[in-house]
Design a protein around this motif. Structure first.
Motif, PDB file in Angstrom:
ATOM      1  N   SER A 139       0.826  -1.210   0.000  1.00  0.00           N
ATOM      2  CA  SER A 139       0.000   0.000   0.000  1.00  0.00           C
ATOM      3  C   SER A 139       0.859   1.259   0.000  1.00  0.00           C
ATOM      4  O   SER A 139       0.523   2.248  -0.667  1.00  0.00           O
ATOM      5  CB  SER A 139      -0.954   0.001   1.202  1.00  0.00           C
ATOM      6  N   VAL A 140       1.980   1.226   0.722  1.00  0.00           N
ATOM      7  CA  VAL A 140       2.882   2.377   0.707  1.00  0.00           C
ATOM      8  C   VAL A 140       3.471   2.572  -0.680  1.00  0.00           C
ATOM      9  O   VAL A 140       3.579   3.701  -1.183  1.00  0.00           O
ATOM     10  CB  VAL A 140       3.990   2.221   1.769  1.00  0.00           C
ATOM     11  N   HIS A 141       3.829   1.466  -1.344  1.00  0.00           N
ATOM     12  CA  HIS A 141       4.354   1.566  -2.706  1.00  0.00           C
ATOM     13  C   HIS A 141       3.318   2.195  -3.644  1.00  0.00           C
ATOM     14  O   HIS A 141       3.650   3.029  -4.492  1.00  0.00           O
ATOM     15  CB  HIS A 141       4.754   0.182  -3.226  1.00  0.00           C
ATOM     16  N   LEU A 142       2.058   1.789  -3.504  1.00  0.00           N
ATOM     17  CA  LEU A 142       1.003   2.356  -4.357  1.00  0.00           C
ATOM     18  C   LEU A 142       0.825   3.847  -4.108  1.00  0.00           C
ATOM     19  O   LEU A 142       0.554   4.619  -5.029  1.00  0.00           O
ATOM     20  CB  LEU A 142      -0.320   1.627  -4.105  1.00  0.00           C
ATOM     21  N   MET A 143       0.978   4.250  -2.860  1.00  0.00           N
ATOM     22  CA  MET A 143       0.803   5.655  -2.524  1.00  0.00           C
ATOM     23  C   MET A 143       1.983   6.509  -2.968  1.00  0.00           C
ATOM     24  O   MET A 143       1.807   7.666  -3.348  1.00  0.00           O
ATOM     25  CB  MET A 143       0.579   5.812  -1.018  1.00  0.00           C
ATOM     26  N   THR A 144       3.191   5.954  -2.944  1.00  0.00           N
ATOM     27  CA  THR A 144       4.377   6.756  -3.257  1.00  0.00           C
ATOM     28  C   THR A 144       4.808   6.657  -4.712  1.00  0.00           C
ATOM     29  O   THR A 144       5.567   7.512  -5.183  1.00  0.00           O
ATOM     30  CB  THR A 144       5.562   6.325  -2.366  1.00  0.00           C
ATOM     31  N   ASP A 145       4.342   5.658  -5.436  1.00  0.00           N
ATOM     32  CA  ASP A 145       4.775   5.466  -6.825  1.00  0.00           C
ATOM     33  C   ASP A 145       4.390   6.670  -7.680  1.00  0.00           C
ATOM     34  O   ASP A 145       3.272   7.176  -7.604  1.00  0.00           O
ATOM     35  CB  ASP A 145       4.147   4.197  -7.398  1.00  0.00           C
ATOM     36  N   LYS A 146       5.313   7.107  -8.519  1.00  0.00           N
ATOM     37  CA  LYS A 146       5.046   8.278  -9.372  1.00  0.00           C
ATOM     38  C   LYS A 146       3.967   8.000 -10.396  1.00  0.00           C
ATOM     39  O   LYS A 146       3.337   8.927 -10.918  1.00  0.00           O
ATOM     40  CB  LYS A 146       6.338   8.723 -10.061  1.00  0.00           C
ATOM     41  N   SER A 147       3.738   6.709 -10.702  1.00  0.00           N
ATOM     42  CA  SER A 147       2.650   6.349 -11.606  1.00  0.00           C
ATOM     43  C   SER A 147       1.365   6.037 -10.838  1.00  0.00           C
ATOM     44  O   SER A 147       0.351   5.709 -11.439  1.00  0.00           O
ATOM     45  CB  SER A 147       3.051   5.132 -12.452  1.00  0.00           C
ATOM     46  N   GLY A 148       1.454   6.113  -9.518  1.00  0.00           N
ATOM     47  CA  GLY A 148       0.291   5.861  -8.678  1.00  0.00           C
ATOM     48  C   GLY A 148      -0.230   7.153  -8.090  1.00  0.00           C
ATOM     49  O   GLY A 148      -0.588   8.076  -8.809  1.00  0.00           O
ATOM     50  N   MET A 149      -0.199   7.263  -6.743  1.00  0.00           N
ATOM     51  CA  MET A 149      -0.749   8.438  -6.081  1.00  0.00           C
ATOM     52  C   MET A 149       0.293   9.537  -5.881  1.00  0.00           C
ATOM     53  O   MET A 149      -0.050  10.666  -5.535  1.00  0.00           O
ATOM     54  CB  MET A 149      -1.352   8.038  -4.736  1.00  0.00           C
ATOM     55  N   CYS A 150       1.556   9.192  -6.068  1.00  0.00           N
ATOM     56  CA  CYS A 150       2.654  10.169  -6.057  1.00  0.00           C
ATOM     57  C   CYS A 150       2.694  10.988  -4.761  1.00  0.00           C
ATOM     58  O   CYS A 150       2.867  12.211  -4.780  1.00  0.00           O
ATOM     59  CB  CYS A 150       2.535  11.093  -7.274  1.00  0.00           C
ATOM     60  N   ILE A 151       2.519  10.321  -3.633  1.00  0.00           N
ATOM     61  CA  ILE A 151       2.614  10.977  -2.330  1.00  0.00           C
ATOM     62  C   ILE A 151       4.031  10.783  -1.810  1.00  0.00           C
ATOM     63  O   ILE A 151       4.578   9.682  -1.850  1.00  0.00           O
ATOM     64  CB  ILE A 151       1.601  10.377  -1.338  1.00  0.00           C
ATOM     65  N   SER A 152       4.649  11.842  -1.313  1.00  0.00           N
ATOM     66  CA  SER A 152       6.001  11.733  -0.786  1.00  0.00           C
ATOM     67  C   SER A 152       6.029  10.795   0.407  1.00  0.00           C
ATOM     68  O   SER A 152       5.157  10.844   1.283  1.00  0.00           O
ATOM     69  CB  SER A 152       6.498  13.118  -0.359  1.00  0.00           C
ATOM     70  N   GLY A 153       7.057   9.952   0.473  1.00  0.00           N
ATOM     71  CA  GLY A 153       7.209   9.053   1.602  1.00  0.00           C
ATOM     72  C   GLY A 153       7.357   9.787   2.917  1.00  0.00           C
ATOM     73  O   GLY A 153       7.013   9.252   3.985  1.00  0.00           O
ATOM     74  N   ARG A 154       7.857  11.033   2.873  1.00  0.00           N
ATOM     75  CA  ARG A 154       7.993  11.813   4.101  1.00  0.00           C
ATOM     76  C   ARG A 154       6.641  12.261   4.639  1.00  0.00           C
ATOM     77  O   ARG A 154       6.561  12.733   5.774  1.00  0.00           O
ATOM     78  CB  ARG A 154       8.888  13.025   3.859  1.00  0.00           C
ATOM     79  N   ARG A 155       5.584  12.110   3.854  1.00  0.00           N
ATOM     80  CA  ARG A 155       4.246  12.490   4.301  1.00  0.00           C
ATOM     81  C   ARG A 155       3.420  11.274   4.744  1.00  0.00           C
ATOM     82  O   ARG A 155       2.236  11.391   5.021  1.00  0.00           O
ATOM     83  CB  ARG A 155       3.517  13.249   3.188  1.00  0.00           C
ATOM     84  N   ILE A 156       4.064  10.116   4.775  1.00  0.00           N
ATOM     85  CA  ILE A 156       3.400   8.886   5.216  1.00  0.00           C
ATOM     86  C   ILE A 156       4.161   8.334   6.416  1.00  0.00           C
ATOM     87  O   ILE A 156       5.373   8.150   6.366  1.00  0.00           O
ATOM     88  CB  ILE A 156       3.384   7.831   4.093  1.00  0.00           C
ATOM     89  N   THR A 157       3.464   8.094   7.504  1.00  0.00           N
ATOM     90  CA  THR A 157       4.085   7.523   8.698  1.00  0.00           C
ATOM     91  C   THR A 157       3.363   6.236   9.075  1.00  0.00           C
ATOM     92  O   THR A 157       2.136   6.212   9.169  1.00  0.00           O
ATOM     93  CB  THR A 157       4.017   8.509   9.885  1.00  0.00           C
ATOM     94  N   VAL A 158       4.133   5.188   9.251  1.00  0.00           N
ATOM     95  CA  VAL A 158       3.588   3.904   9.686  1.00  0.00           C
ATOM     96  C   VAL A 158       3.945   3.719  11.159  1.00  0.00           C
ATOM     97  O   VAL A 158       5.113   3.814  11.540  1.00  0.00           O
ATOM     98  CB  VAL A 158       4.138   2.750   8.828  1.00  0.00           C
ATOM     99  N   SER A 159       2.942   3.478  11.984  1.00  0.00           N
ATOM    100  CA  SER A 159       3.138   3.371  13.425  1.00  0.00           C
ATOM    101  C   SER A 159       3.087   1.908  13.862  1.00  0.00           C
ATOM    102  O   SER A 159       2.171   1.180  13.511  1.00  0.00           O
ATOM    103  CB  SER A 159       2.060   4.169  14.157  1.00  0.00           C
TER     104      SER A 159
END
Length: 247
Positions: free
Chosen positions: A74-94
């Motif tokens: 799910s993180v890969h889908l969110m950060t992939d430039k062909s996906g949701m292109c969200i910066s990894g620095r804006r995603i935190t996994v607890s």
């Protein structure tokens, strides 16, 4: 963002723990929460006014590292430039402290990591987080955090739920300073959010400020999380239902 329906870790201050684990979520179901939140913002008209959700935290129901592969996907889908292109620095996994998977997680995806510490001794953590601490005591957990890959713009967040008379003393603050001294991290202090199934109390505002000051005076970055959603039992530690009512 939730990663499981329920949880197995039995943390004594968390309502989700009373549900037990019903199932893991798929990567699609995890990302679907992000899509749904964005769609809701659009439907309210807030997005047109410039409002946006700019940070995502895997801190809903469940232990993310216990549902490892779907969470990483799910993180890969969110950060992939062909996906949701969200910066990894804006995603935190607890994580509650699954030490065996922390270093690998840092290698497998770009997200930031937060660790729910909540105690400064093993005796304390055994009472508050018995299942995870008996398997991964503080020594193992801290070793795994030191092994977490730290790129130049990466840091750790140490989450600490403040429970009145349990882990909020000046001595606790001093021990917490010693634990995190060698980590590139910030401490997020979370005043306990009460719910009917746990006996704990929220510390006074003065005690919360004193605990924070003790960290800041030792040059540890420390903030106090603002409580949101507690009026509908949706704040941190309040997500869930008693086991006999869970869906």
């Amino acid at each position: 963002v939730s990663t499981q329906v329920g949880c197995t870790l039995d943390c004594t201050f968390c309502l989700t723990a009373t549900m037990g684990l019903h199932r893991n979520l798929t990567a699609g179901e995890i990302v679907g929460q992000v899509i749904a939140a964005r769609a809701f913002l659009e439907s309210t008209g807030a997005a047109a006014d410039g409002e946006r959700i700019d940070r995502w935290v895997y801190m809903g129901m469940g232990e993310p590292l216990a549902n490892y592969a779907p969470v990483v996907r799910s993180v890969h889908l969110m950060t992939d430039k062909s996906g949701m292109c969200i910066s990894g620095r804006r995603i935190t996994v607890s994580t509650a402290g699954m030490a065996n998977r922390i270093p690998a997680f840092g290698e497998d995806c770009e997200a930031m990591l937060a660790v729910s510490l909540n105690a400064t001794t093993d005796a304390q953590r055994d009472r508050l987080m018995p299942r995870v601490n008996r398997k991964y005591p503080l020594t193992a957990l801290m070793e795994s955090l030191h092994a977490f890959p730290m790129a130049r713009r990466r840091w750790l967040t140490v989450e600490y739920v403040l429970l009145a008379g349990e882990n909020d003393t000046d001595e606790d603050a001093k021990r917490l300073v010693d634990l995190v001294a060698d980590l590139r991290c910030k401490v997020n202090l979370i005043p306990y959010n009460p719910h009917p199934t746990a006996p704990f109390r929220r510390p006074s505002a003065a005690r919360i400020r004193a605990f924070q000051r003790a960290l800041l005076s030792a040059e540890v970055s420390a903030s106090v999380r603002e409580t949101r959603g507690d009026e509908v039992l949706a704040a941190c530690g309040q997500l869930g239902e008693p086991a006999n009512r869970a869906a």
